[in-house]
Design a protein around this motif. Structure first.
Motif, PDB file in Angstrom:
ATOM      1  N   ALA A  45      61.372  67.687  49.634  1.00  0.00           N
ATOM      2  CA  ALA A  45      62.274  68.523  48.848  1.00  0.00           C
ATOM      3  C   ALA A  45      62.367  69.919  49.468  1.00  0.00           C
ATOM      4  N   TRP A  46      63.587  70.482  49.534  1.00  0.00           N
ATOM      5  CA  TRP A  46      63.800  71.831  50.049  1.00  0.00           C
ATOM      6  C   TRP A  46      64.947  72.462  49.270  1.00  0.00           C
ATOM      7  N   SER A  47      65.232  73.728  49.488  1.00  0.00           N
ATOM      8  CA  SER A  47      66.252  74.404  48.696  1.00  0.00           C
ATOM      9  C   SER A  47      66.920  75.503  49.516  1.00  0.00           C
ATOM     10  N   VAL A  48      68.116  75.911  49.036  1.00  0.00           N
ATOM     11  CA  VAL A  48      68.846  77.033  49.619  1.00  0.00           C
ATOM     12  C   VAL A  48      69.370  77.889  48.461  1.00  0.00           C
ATOM     13  N   GLU A  49      69.251  79.207  48.609  1.00  0.00           N
ATOM     14  CA  GLU A  49      69.710  80.132  47.587  1.00  0.00           C
ATOM     15  C   GLU A  49      70.959  80.856  48.120  1.00  0.00           C
ATOM     16  N   ILE A  50      72.069  80.829  47.359  1.00  0.00           N
ATOM     17  CA  ILE A  50      73.340  81.427  47.787  1.00  0.00           C
ATOM     18  C   ILE A  50      73.743  82.501  46.781  1.00  0.00           C
ATOM     19  N   TYR A  51      74.064  83.670  47.293  1.00  0.00           N
ATOM     20  CA  TYR A  51      74.505  84.774  46.441  1.00  0.00           C
ATOM     21  C   TYR A  51      75.964  84.552  46.069  1.00  0.00           C
ATOM     22  N   ASN A  52      76.223  84.407  44.777  1.00  0.00           N
ATOM     23  CA  ASN A  52      77.562  84.036  44.334  1.00  0.00           C
ATOM     24  C   ASN A  52      78.419  85.219  43.915  1.00  0.00           C
ATOM     25  N   GLY A  53      78.088  86.408  44.394  1.00  0.00           N
ATOM     26  CA  GLY A  53      78.841  87.593  44.028  1.00  0.00           C
ATOM     27  C   GLY A  53      78.186  88.403  42.942  1.00  0.00           C
TER      28      GLY A  53
END
Length: 400
Positions: A45-53
């Motif tokens: 399991a892994w993850s990515v964090e995206i800034y949505n504004g």
């Protein structure tokens, strides 16, 4: 322009702004980003964090591809799709992402590569194994300043929990003078975990043979032990005692006891036990001559810690309480006697003659003032005489 036209124009303007062709909803734009990883074990399991504004939004998966779908405000920030991929640890292995941070374009596809990193606190096990040491011989292994014993009976030493790093090790010559090859080296986490070395003896191979002729035991070394530092010891297995040793010449003869078993062994110390033997002969038992027998004397009645002396054909034996004495090699008739015990207990019988194998039980009786019936004749005479003197003295005192 009438009011109806104004109203229709307003509706068209608003429709142009909020209609489906603009794919907007109250100022938020919907998009997707596809992120694929490489380097992780399957199913990790892994993850990515995206800034949505406005804030980071986390997307996770146990597969190697994440499709992130979200709404964002295209005019609220310059870094519209900033991202961050956190590293993590699986067991003793750390995984770091590359790139670990940056910017995504709306609708784009990206690859993140994970690399395994062994942390500095990882520990390792190392095995040292010798060959060539003779039975009873041993040496000292030193690893990172710590000493370990290695021998023919324990030829393998396993050292656990050494932190990642490089360590010096060395191996001494054996007690018997054998030398190791290699005798020192370096171990590290990237090297082999098994270190093998072979001992070669600089001493001649010394064997010893023990034989018996009648009651005479003879030990013969296969070659002279002069100057080798070895002793040949003749050992009585029956009584656990040494009959002597030699370190000059090549043989020695001693007198053994019929019925006992003996060995001869080679050691580096004249006081050594058979467990320290380097080379040992097969056990040799001295057979009793024909027409001989064994006899056993058992005691009863002795107090704890008390003992008496048994004499059989002039030979004395200790007889402590709770034990028995077996004498082998008797022939014909054997005369025996037993003394009063150390604390004065009287044996019964106190002497006799035995012929042929068997058992004699000797009972001991303690005499005291509370048991006058156990007094001897001499004690009775002394008591009676004392009573007469006391009575006569009393009569004379009365007359005066």
């Amino acid at each position: 322009m009438n009011k109806l036209e104004i109203i229709i124009g307003i509706i068209l303007v608003i429709g142009g702004i909020v209609g489906p062709a603009a794919a907007t909803t109250f100022g938020l734009t919907q998009t997707t980003v596809t992120v694929t990883e490489t380097g992780l074990p399957a199913g990790t399991a892994w993850s990515v964090e995206i800034y949505n504004g406005q804030q980071y939004q986390t997307f996770s998966s146990a597969t190697n591809t994440i499709v992130a779908t979200f709404s964002y405000d295209p005019i609220s920030t310059q870094n519209l799709l900033a991202f961050y991929v956190p590293g993590f640890q699986v067991g003793d292995t750390q995984y770091a992402a590359s790139p670990a941070a940056g910017n995504f374009a709306p609708g784009g596809s990206y690859t993140i590569t994970f690399s395994a990193n062994t942390p500095k606190y990882m520990t390792y096990s190392y095995t040292f194994e010798e060959t060539g040491l003779k039975s009873g011989d041993g040496a000292t292994l030193t690893v990172n300043g710590q000493a370990y014993t290695i021998s023919a009976s324990t030829p393998k030493v396993v050292i656990n929990n050494l932190p990642d790093g490089s360590y010096q090790w060395s191996m001494s010559s054996s007690q018997g003078g054998a030398t190791p090859s290699p005798d020192y080296g370096t171990i590290s986490s990237s090297g082999t975990s098994v270190i093998a070395f072979t001992y070669t003896s600089s001493q001649p191979a010394i064997g010893v043979v023990l034989s018996a002729s009648g009651n005479t035991l003879t030990a013969i070394a296969s070659e002279s032990v002069t100057g080798t530092g070895y002793d040949v010891i003749i050992w009585d297995l029956t009584t656990s005692a040494s009959l002597g040793y030699f370190n000059q010449g090549s043989s020695m003869s001693v007198t053994g006891t019929a019925g006992n078993t003996y060995i001869a062994f080679v050691a580096t110390d004249a006081l050594a036990l058979p467990s320290a033997a380097i080379v040992s002969s097969n056990p040799v038992s001295i057979s009793a001559p024909s027409n001989t027998y064994s006899y056993v004397w058992q005691e009863t009645g002795l107090k704890q810690g008390d003992y008496a002396i048994l004499t059989v054909n002039g030979q004395q034996y200790d007889l402590p309480n709770g034990t028995e004495v077996a004498v082998s090699g008797l022939s014909g008739s054997a005369q025996w006697s037993i003394s009063n015990s150390q604390d004065g207990a009287v044996p019964s019988p106190s002497s006799g003659t035995v012929t042929g194998s068997g058992v004699t039980t000797v009972g001991f009786t303690y005499h005291s003032m509370a048991n006058p019936q156990n007094y001897s004749l001499v004690q009775y005479i002394a008591i009676i005489a004392g009573a007469i003197f006391i009575a006569d003295g009393a009569r004379r005192a009365e007359k005066n």
